[in-house]
Design a protein around this motif. Sequence first.
Motif, PDB file in Angstrom:
ATOM      1  N   GLN A 258     123.695  42.980  19.601  1.00 55.77           N
ATOM      2  CA  GLN A 258     123.390  44.077  20.498  1.00 55.77           C
ATOM      3  C   GLN A 258     124.682  44.732  20.972  1.00 55.77           C
ATOM      4  OE1 GLN A 258     122.649  41.151  24.330  1.00 55.77           O
ATOM      5  NE2 GLN A 258     121.428  42.982  24.162  1.00 55.77           N
ATOM      6  N   THR A 270     123.704  58.808  24.177  1.00 54.46           N
ATOM      7  CA  THR A 270     122.893  58.487  23.006  1.00 54.46           C
ATOM      8  C   THR A 270     123.807  58.176  21.831  1.00 54.46           C
ATOM      9  OG1 THR A 270     121.121  59.948  23.776  1.00 54.46           O
ATOM     10  CG2 THR A 270     121.080  59.281  21.462  1.00 54.46           C
ATOM     11  N   TYR A 290     120.683  51.975  13.783  1.00 53.95           N
ATOM     12  CA  TYR A 290     119.916  51.866  15.021  1.00 53.95           C
ATOM     13  C   TYR A 290     120.373  52.953  15.983  1.00 53.95           C
ATOM     14  CZ  TYR A 290     118.876  47.230  13.124  1.00 53.95           C
ATOM     15  OH  TYR A 290     118.497  46.202  12.304  1.00 53.95           O
ATOM     16  N   GLU A 291     119.479  53.328  16.884  1.00 50.37           N
ATOM     17  CA  GLU A 291     119.794  54.363  17.863  1.00 50.37           C
ATOM     18  C   GLU A 291     119.300  53.922  19.227  1.00 50.37           C
ATOM     19  OE1 GLU A 291     118.533  58.983  18.697  1.00 50.37           O
ATOM     20  OE2 GLU A 291     119.110  58.429  16.647  1.00 50.37           O
ATOM     21  N   PHE A 292     120.122  54.198  20.261  1.00 48.29           N
ATOM     22  CA  PHE A 292     119.736  53.800  21.617  1.00 48.29           C
ATOM     23  C   PHE A 292     120.384  54.752  22.610  1.00 48.29           C
ATOM     24  CE2 PHE A 292     120.123  51.171  25.502  1.00 48.29           C
ATOM     25  CZ  PHE A 292     118.781  50.833  25.657  1.00 48.29           C
ATOM     26  N   GLU A 293     119.647  55.026  23.692  1.00 47.33           N
ATOM     27  CA  GLU A 293     120.173  55.857  24.770  1.00 47.33           C
ATOM     28  C   GLU A 293     120.596  54.964  25.921  1.00 47.33           C
ATOM     29  OE1 GLU A 293     118.623  59.978  26.334  1.00 47.33           O
ATOM     30  OE2 GLU A 293     117.649  58.390  27.512  1.00 47.33           O
ATOM     31  N   SER A 301     121.646  47.488  24.519  1.00 48.74           N
ATOM     32  CA  SER A 301     120.669  47.837  23.484  1.00 48.74           C
ATOM     33  C   SER A 301     119.823  46.607  23.143  1.00 48.74           C
ATOM     34  CB  SER A 301     121.387  48.342  22.229  1.00 48.74           C
ATOM     35  OG  SER A 301     122.074  47.276  21.597  1.00 48.74           O
TER      36      SER A 301
END
Length: 332
Positions: A258, A270, A290-293, A301
Amino acid sequence: MDVGGEDTNAETQQPEAKKQKRDADVVQYNLEERLNGILCCAVCLDLPSLSFYQCTNGHLLCASCLSHLLADACIRGESATCPQCRCEISRNQCVRNLAVEKAISEMPTICPHCRRQLPRSSLPDHRIQLCQERPVPCKYRSIGCQWIGPFRMQSIHECSCPFPKKSGLEVLENVHSLCDQKEKSIKVYRHIVELLSAERVAFVDLQLLPKRTDDFIPKLFYETNRFTAHGFQWTVKARINENQENPINSMVRTLSYQLILKTHPQSPVTLSYVALKGPFGETHIDPVIYEFEFTADATESPLQELPLPDSVDCNQLLAAKHINLRLALVHK
Protein backbone atom coordinates in the motif's frame (compact mmCIF):
# COMPACT_ATOMS: atom_id res chain seq x y z
CA MET A 1 27.05 -87.81 -29.08
CA ASP A 2 28.69 -84.60 -30.30
CA VAL A 3 25.38 -83.27 -31.56
CA GLY A 4 23.71 -84.08 -28.27
CA GLY A 5 26.62 -82.44 -26.39
CA GLU A 6 26.37 -79.29 -28.48
CA ASP A 7 22.63 -79.08 -27.80
CA THR A 8 23.25 -79.54 -24.09
CA ASN A 9 25.88 -76.76 -24.05
CA ALA A 10 23.59 -74.42 -25.96
CA GLU A 11 20.80 -75.06 -23.49
CA THR A 12 23.05 -74.35 -20.52
CA GLN A 13 24.68 -71.27 -22.08
CA GLN A 14 21.46 -69.54 -23.15
CA PRO A 15 19.95 -69.24 -19.66
CA GLU A 16 23.33 -68.06 -18.33
CA ALA A 17 23.44 -65.23 -20.88
CA LYS A 18 19.90 -64.20 -19.98
CA LYS A 19 20.80 -64.29 -16.30
CA GLN A 20 23.81 -62.00 -16.87
CA LYS A 21 21.63 -59.55 -18.79
CA ARG A 22 19.07 -59.51 -15.99
CA ASP A 23 21.81 -58.98 -13.42
CA ALA A 24 23.21 -56.07 -15.47
CA ASP A 25 19.74 -54.50 -15.67
CA VAL A 26 19.29 -54.85 -11.91
CA VAL A 27 22.70 -53.28 -11.23
CA GLN A 28 21.93 -50.37 -13.60
CA TYR A 29 18.50 -49.85 -12.04
CA ASN A 30 19.86 -49.92 -8.51
CA LEU A 31 22.62 -47.48 -9.46
CA GLU A 32 20.13 -44.98 -10.83
CA GLU A 33 17.96 -45.31 -7.73
CA ARG A 34 20.95 -44.87 -5.46
CA LEU A 35 22.12 -41.78 -7.35
CA ASN A 36 18.63 -40.32 -7.11
CA GLY A 37 18.75 -40.78 -3.36
CA ILE A 38 22.24 -39.32 -3.05
CA LEU A 39 21.81 -36.28 -5.31
CA CYS A 40 18.26 -35.31 -4.37
CA CYS A 41 17.33 -32.16 -2.47
CA ALA A 42 17.33 -32.58 1.33
CA VAL A 43 13.90 -30.91 1.59
CA CYS A 44 11.73 -31.96 -1.38
CA LEU A 45 13.69 -35.18 -2.11
CA ASP A 46 13.54 -34.41 -5.83
CA LEU A 47 16.11 -33.86 -8.57
CA PRO A 48 15.61 -30.23 -9.62
CA SER A 49 16.09 -28.75 -13.06
CA LEU A 50 17.24 -25.43 -11.58
CA SER A 51 20.30 -24.45 -9.56
CA PHE A 52 21.58 -26.69 -6.76
CA TYR A 53 23.12 -25.26 -3.58
CA GLN A 54 24.91 -26.81 -0.64
CA CYS A 55 25.38 -25.84 2.99
CA THR A 56 28.83 -25.54 4.59
CA ASN A 57 28.74 -29.28 5.34
CA GLY A 58 27.85 -30.26 1.77
CA HIS A 59 24.13 -31.10 2.12
CA LEU A 60 22.22 -30.32 -1.07
CA LEU A 61 19.29 -27.92 -1.46
CA CYS A 62 17.47 -26.95 -4.64
CA ALA A 63 16.96 -23.25 -5.35
CA SER A 64 13.22 -23.19 -4.57
CA CYS A 65 13.60 -25.06 -1.25
CA LEU A 66 16.48 -22.81 -0.21
CA SER A 67 14.31 -19.76 -0.87
CA HIS A 68 11.46 -21.36 1.10
CA LEU A 69 13.71 -22.09 4.11
CA LEU A 70 15.08 -18.55 4.08
CA ALA A 71 11.57 -17.09 3.75
CA ASP A 72 10.30 -19.23 6.66
CA ALA A 73 13.19 -18.06 8.84
CA CYS A 74 12.53 -14.42 7.89
CA ILE A 75 8.84 -14.75 8.86
CA ARG A 76 9.77 -16.34 12.21
CA GLY A 77 12.53 -13.84 12.86
CA GLU A 78 15.13 -16.59 13.20
CA SER A 79 18.24 -17.76 11.39
CA ALA A 80 17.68 -20.40 8.71
CA THR A 81 19.33 -23.78 9.26
CA CYS A 82 20.08 -26.81 7.14
CA PRO A 83 17.38 -29.48 7.67
CA GLN A 84 20.02 -32.22 7.99
CA CYS A 85 22.93 -30.83 10.01
CA ARG A 86 21.28 -27.68 11.49
CA CYS A 87 24.16 -25.45 10.48
CA GLU A 88 23.23 -21.86 9.65
CA ILE A 89 22.45 -21.14 6.00
CA SER A 90 22.04 -17.92 4.03
CA ARG A 91 22.47 -16.62 0.50
CA ASN A 92 26.10 -15.81 1.24
CA GLN A 93 26.92 -19.09 3.00
CA CYS A 94 25.30 -21.47 0.50
CA VAL A 95 27.19 -21.95 -2.77
CA ARG A 96 26.27 -23.50 -6.12
CA ASN A 97 27.34 -27.13 -6.60
CA LEU A 98 28.12 -27.21 -10.31
CA ALA A 99 29.38 -30.80 -10.24
CA VAL A 100 26.03 -32.06 -8.94
CA GLU A 101 24.14 -29.92 -11.45
CA LYS A 102 26.14 -31.42 -14.33
CA ALA A 103 25.73 -34.95 -12.97
CA ILE A 104 21.95 -34.50 -12.68
CA SER A 105 21.76 -33.06 -16.21
CA GLU A 106 23.23 -36.32 -17.58
CA MET A 107 20.99 -38.66 -15.56
CA PRO A 108 18.21 -40.36 -17.53
CA THR A 109 14.62 -39.24 -17.34
CA ILE A 110 11.36 -40.10 -19.10
CA CYS A 111 9.58 -37.79 -21.52
CA PRO A 112 6.00 -37.41 -20.18
CA HIS A 113 4.58 -37.46 -23.71
CA CYS A 114 6.34 -40.25 -25.61
CA ARG A 115 7.79 -42.13 -22.57
CA ARG A 116 11.21 -42.12 -24.22
CA GLN A 117 14.27 -42.19 -21.97
CA LEU A 118 16.83 -39.43 -22.53
CA PRO A 119 19.26 -37.23 -20.53
CA ARG A 120 17.69 -34.51 -18.40
CA SER A 121 19.67 -31.83 -20.23
CA SER A 122 17.99 -32.84 -23.51
CA LEU A 123 14.45 -32.96 -22.15
CA PRO A 124 13.44 -29.26 -22.63
CA ASP A 125 14.39 -29.17 -26.33
CA HIS A 126 12.91 -32.61 -26.88
CA ARG A 127 9.56 -31.63 -25.37
CA ILE A 128 9.36 -28.35 -27.32
CA GLN A 129 10.75 -29.31 -30.74
CA LEU A 130 11.46 -33.03 -31.23
CA CYS A 131 8.85 -35.12 -29.43
CA GLN A 132 6.31 -36.52 -31.87
CA GLU A 133 3.75 -36.93 -29.06
CA ARG A 134 3.95 -33.38 -27.69
CA PRO A 135 0.53 -31.68 -27.59
CA VAL A 136 0.03 -28.97 -30.22
CA PRO A 137 -3.04 -26.94 -31.27
CA CYS A 138 -4.60 -26.76 -34.70
CA LYS A 139 -3.34 -23.90 -36.88
CA TYR A 140 -6.97 -22.86 -37.34
CA ARG A 141 -7.51 -22.20 -33.62
CA SER A 142 -7.77 -18.46 -34.34
CA ILE A 143 -11.11 -19.13 -36.06
CA GLY A 144 -12.44 -21.46 -33.39
CA CYS A 145 -10.91 -24.94 -33.70
CA GLN A 146 -10.32 -26.34 -30.21
CA TRP A 147 -8.38 -29.44 -31.27
CA ILE A 148 -5.21 -30.21 -29.31
CA GLY A 149 -3.40 -33.44 -30.07
CA PRO A 150 -0.02 -35.08 -30.67
CA PHE A 151 2.32 -33.42 -33.15
CA ARG A 152 2.37 -36.50 -35.40
CA MET A 153 -1.40 -36.12 -35.91
CA GLN A 154 -1.41 -32.37 -36.52
CA SER A 155 -1.10 -32.44 -40.32
CA ILE A 156 -3.70 -35.22 -40.57
CA HIS A 157 -6.17 -33.24 -38.48
CA GLU A 158 -5.58 -29.98 -40.35
CA CYS A 159 -6.31 -31.68 -43.68
CA SER A 160 -9.74 -32.71 -42.39
CA CYS A 161 -10.43 -29.73 -40.09
CA PRO A 162 -13.91 -28.34 -40.85
CA PHE A 163 -13.17 -24.74 -39.80
CA PRO A 164 -11.40 -23.58 -43.01
CA LYS A 165 -14.52 -24.55 -44.96
CA LYS A 166 -16.89 -22.49 -42.79
CA SER A 167 -18.20 -19.14 -43.93
CA GLY A 168 -17.09 -15.82 -42.47
CA LEU A 169 -20.35 -15.45 -40.51
CA GLU A 170 -19.87 -18.85 -38.89
CA VAL A 171 -16.38 -18.04 -37.56
CA LEU A 172 -17.04 -14.37 -36.81
CA GLU A 173 -18.04 -15.01 -33.19
CA ASN A 174 -14.84 -16.96 -32.50
CA VAL A 175 -12.73 -14.21 -34.08
CA HIS A 176 -14.45 -11.58 -31.94
CA SER A 177 -13.83 -13.54 -28.71
CA LEU A 178 -10.16 -13.99 -29.62
CA CYS A 179 -9.82 -10.27 -30.34
CA ASP A 180 -11.42 -9.47 -26.97
CA GLN A 181 -8.88 -11.66 -25.17
CA LYS A 182 -5.98 -9.99 -26.93
CA GLU A 183 -7.44 -6.57 -26.27
CA LYS A 184 -7.55 -7.29 -22.53
CA SER A 185 -3.94 -8.47 -22.54
CA ILE A 186 -2.65 -5.26 -24.15
CA LYS A 187 -5.02 -2.86 -22.36
CA VAL A 188 -2.70 -2.59 -19.36
CA TYR A 189 0.29 -1.76 -21.54
CA ARG A 190 -1.69 0.87 -23.43
CA HIS A 191 -2.70 2.39 -20.10
CA ILE A 192 0.97 2.46 -19.02
CA VAL A 193 1.95 4.25 -22.25
CA GLU A 194 -0.78 6.83 -21.65
CA LEU A 195 0.42 7.41 -18.08
CA LEU A 196 4.01 7.82 -19.23
CA SER A 197 2.88 10.64 -21.50
CA ALA A 198 1.34 12.52 -18.54
CA GLU A 199 2.83 15.82 -17.44
CA ARG A 200 3.76 14.79 -13.87
CA VAL A 201 5.40 11.37 -13.69
CA ALA A 202 7.83 10.21 -10.98
CA PHE A 203 9.91 7.03 -10.80
CA VAL A 204 11.32 5.96 -7.44
CA ASP A 205 13.59 2.99 -6.70
CA LEU A 206 12.69 1.63 -3.26
CA GLN A 207 13.97 -0.90 -0.76
CA LEU A 208 11.34 -2.60 1.38
CA LEU A 209 13.03 -3.38 4.71
CA PRO A 210 11.76 -6.11 7.09
CA LYS A 211 10.26 -4.89 10.38
CA ARG A 212 8.17 -6.32 13.24
CA THR A 213 4.91 -5.18 14.81
CA ASP A 214 4.58 -4.43 18.53
CA ASP A 215 1.96 -7.15 19.04
CA PHE A 216 2.27 -9.86 21.70
CA ILE A 217 3.21 -12.17 18.83
CA PRO A 218 5.18 -9.90 16.48
CA LYS A 219 4.29 -10.08 12.82
CA LEU A 220 6.61 -9.42 9.93
CA PHE A 221 5.93 -6.54 7.59
CA TYR A 222 8.00 -4.48 5.17
CA GLU A 223 8.35 -0.72 4.94
CA THR A 224 10.41 1.73 2.91
CA ASN A 225 12.08 4.89 4.12
CA ARG A 226 10.28 8.11 3.35
CA PHE A 227 10.69 9.41 -0.16
CA THR A 228 9.57 12.53 -2.01
CA ALA A 229 7.40 12.49 -5.13
CA HIS A 230 5.28 15.29 -6.60
CA GLY A 231 6.08 17.55 -3.64
CA PHE A 232 4.78 15.11 -0.98
CA GLN A 233 6.37 12.67 1.45
CA TRP A 234 5.42 9.01 0.96
CA THR A 235 6.20 5.54 2.23
CA VAL A 236 5.25 2.03 1.09
CA LYS A 237 4.25 -0.83 3.39
CA ALA A 238 3.89 -4.50 2.46
CA ARG A 239 2.43 -7.51 4.29
CA ILE A 240 2.54 -11.28 3.74
CA ASN A 241 -0.76 -13.15 3.28
CA GLU A 242 -2.75 -10.22 4.62
CA ASN A 243 -5.86 -12.28 5.45
CA GLN A 244 -3.94 -15.05 7.22
CA GLU A 245 -2.96 -14.87 10.87
CA ASN A 246 0.14 -17.04 10.58
CA PRO A 247 1.58 -17.26 7.03
CA ILE A 248 4.30 -19.67 8.18
CA ASN A 249 1.70 -22.46 8.00
CA SER A 250 0.83 -21.81 4.36
CA MET A 251 2.53 -23.08 1.23
CA VAL A 252 0.77 -20.39 -0.81
CA ARG A 253 2.19 -16.94 -0.12
CA THR A 254 1.37 -13.52 -1.48
CA LEU A 255 2.73 -10.04 -0.88
CA SER A 256 0.39 -7.04 -0.66
CA TYR A 257 1.51 -3.42 -0.62
CA GLN A 258 0.00 0.00 0.00
CA LEU A 259 1.05 3.58 -0.63
CA ILE A 260 0.91 5.90 2.40
CA LEU A 261 0.91 9.71 2.26
CA LYS A 262 2.96 11.21 5.11
CA THR A 263 2.36 14.89 4.24
CA HIS A 264 -0.91 16.57 5.24
CA PRO A 265 -2.59 17.49 1.91
CA GLN A 266 -4.38 20.81 1.54
CA SER A 267 -6.54 19.36 -1.25
CA PRO A 268 -7.25 15.85 -2.63
CA VAL A 269 -4.32 14.21 -4.41
CA THR A 270 -5.23 11.68 -7.10
CA LEU A 271 -2.46 9.27 -8.03
CA SER A 272 -2.09 6.35 -10.41
CA TYR A 273 0.74 4.04 -9.39
CA VAL A 274 2.26 0.76 -10.49
CA ALA A 275 4.96 -1.41 -8.90
CA LEU A 276 7.65 -2.82 -11.18
CA LYS A 277 10.71 -5.00 -10.79
CA GLY A 278 13.57 -3.08 -9.22
CA PRO A 279 16.89 -2.45 -11.00
CA PHE A 280 18.55 -5.26 -9.02
CA GLY A 281 15.51 -7.54 -8.76
CA GLU A 282 15.32 -11.04 -10.21
CA THR A 283 11.60 -11.72 -9.80
CA HIS A 284 9.14 -10.87 -12.56
CA ILE A 285 6.25 -8.58 -11.56
CA ASP A 286 3.26 -8.14 -13.83
CA PRO A 287 2.34 -4.45 -14.22
CA VAL A 288 -1.05 -3.66 -12.67
CA ILE A 289 -2.09 -0.01 -12.35
CA TYR A 290 -3.95 1.18 -9.26
CA GLU A 291 -5.53 4.56 -8.62
CA PHE A 292 -6.43 6.26 -5.34
CA GLU A 293 -7.46 9.72 -4.17
CA PHE A 294 -5.54 10.77 -1.06
CA THR A 295 -7.19 13.24 1.30
CA ALA A 296 -6.62 14.49 4.84
CA ASP A 297 -8.89 11.68 6.09
CA ALA A 298 -7.67 8.98 3.67
CA THR A 299 -3.86 8.91 3.64
CA GLU A 300 -3.45 5.15 3.07
CA SER A 301 -4.37 3.36 -0.12
CA PRO A 302 -5.96 -0.10 0.12
CA LEU A 303 -3.65 -3.09 0.28
CA GLN A 304 -3.13 -4.38 -3.27
CA GLU A 305 -1.60 -7.74 -4.10
CA LEU A 306 1.78 -7.58 -5.76
CA PRO A 307 1.18 -9.54 -9.00
CA LEU A 308 3.84 -12.25 -8.80
CA PRO A 309 3.77 -15.41 -10.97
CA ASP A 310 3.51 -17.83 -8.02
CA SER A 311 4.51 -18.57 -4.41
CA VAL A 312 8.04 -19.58 -5.43
CA ASP A 313 8.68 -16.02 -6.61
CA CYS A 314 7.19 -14.65 -3.40
CA ASN A 315 9.55 -16.84 -1.34
CA GLN A 316 12.45 -15.62 -3.47
CA LEU A 317 11.59 -12.04 -2.54
CA LEU A 318 11.17 -12.88 1.16
CA ALA A 319 14.47 -14.77 1.22
CA ALA A 320 16.41 -11.60 0.41
CA LYS A 321 17.54 -9.09 3.06
CA HIS A 322 15.32 -6.48 1.42
CA ILE A 323 12.92 -6.24 -1.51
CA ASN A 324 13.81 -3.98 -4.44
CA LEU A 325 10.92 -2.29 -6.24
CA ARG A 326 10.55 0.51 -8.74
CA LEU A 327 7.40 2.57 -8.25
CA ALA A 328 5.91 4.73 -10.98
CA LEU A 329 3.58 7.50 -9.72
CA VAL A 330 1.46 9.71 -11.96
CA HIS A 331 -0.15 12.81 -10.47
CA LYS A 332 -3.42 13.65 -12.21
